[in-house]
Write an enzyme that holds these catalytic residues in place. Structure first.
Site: not given
Length: 196
Positions: A45, A50, A105-106, A147-148
């Site tokens: 995601g 981000q 998380c990225l 989350h997103e």
């Protein structure tokens, strides 16, 4: 095009995001770049903040969970082709018992922690063609969406941790914001020292 992912500490990750319309400039290209960026970083995601865009948009591809033995057969079947674009989403309902799952998380590489979320959600959103949907999701797909969704609300998964856990990862988070971390995908660090 693969875009740099904004690291923990950048104000854009805490910004209030804006609703967008069909005439948002180069939206198709942005969505394509978001999927490409997410795949390059091996994510499932990615939310627009981000990549530095404070807008209500995120993309999800849950297909990597297709072979997850922890999922029921029905869930595996559902995630097998679950790839979506969510524009201007609105969380209508979160219900069910909370369950823990190890999230990452990225924007916060190398930090993974158990996060409690409710199992079922109802979401109203528009797809990439601005067609309106109202849909229920549960299990792992609901979690990815939650989350997103949090990202477009300025919330990070680390905000959901206990005070003790937050203290334990404080140093790691500071290092991430300074760029004192090794990642194999493009990132933009808010507090990195400028190279001369």
């Amino acid at each position: 095009m693969v875009l740099p992912i904004v690291a923990y500490g950048d104000p854009v990750l805490r910004k209030e995001t804006e609703t967008i319309t069909k005439d948002f400039p180069r939206l198709d290209e942005l969505i394509e770049n978001m999927f490409e960026t997410m795949y390059d970083a091996r994510g499932i995601g990615l939310a627009a903040p981000q990549i530095g865009e404070p807008i209500r948009l995120f993309v999800v591809d849950a297909t990597p969970f297709e072979d997850d033995d922890d999922l029921s057969e029905a869930e595996q079947k559902f995630v097998a082709d679950f790839k979506r674009v969510f524009i201007n989403p609105r969380m209508l309902e979160e219900t069910g018992d909370e369950w823990a799952f190890n999230e990452g998380c990225l924007s916060i590489p190398e930090v993974r922690e158990d996060v409690f979320r409710q199992r079922n959600i109802v979401l109203e959103y528009e797809d990439e063609n601005f067609k309106k949907h109202k849909e229920s999701f549960n299990g792992i797909v609901a979690r990815i969406i939650q989350h997103e969704y949090d990202h477009i609300e300025g919330i990070l998964f680390t905000d959901k941790l206990s005070p003790l856990k937050k203290r334990l990862i404080k140093g790691k988070l500071a290092n991430i914001s300074k760029g004192n971390i090794s990642v194999d995908y493009r990132m933009k660090f808010p507090n990195a020292k400028k190279k001369r």
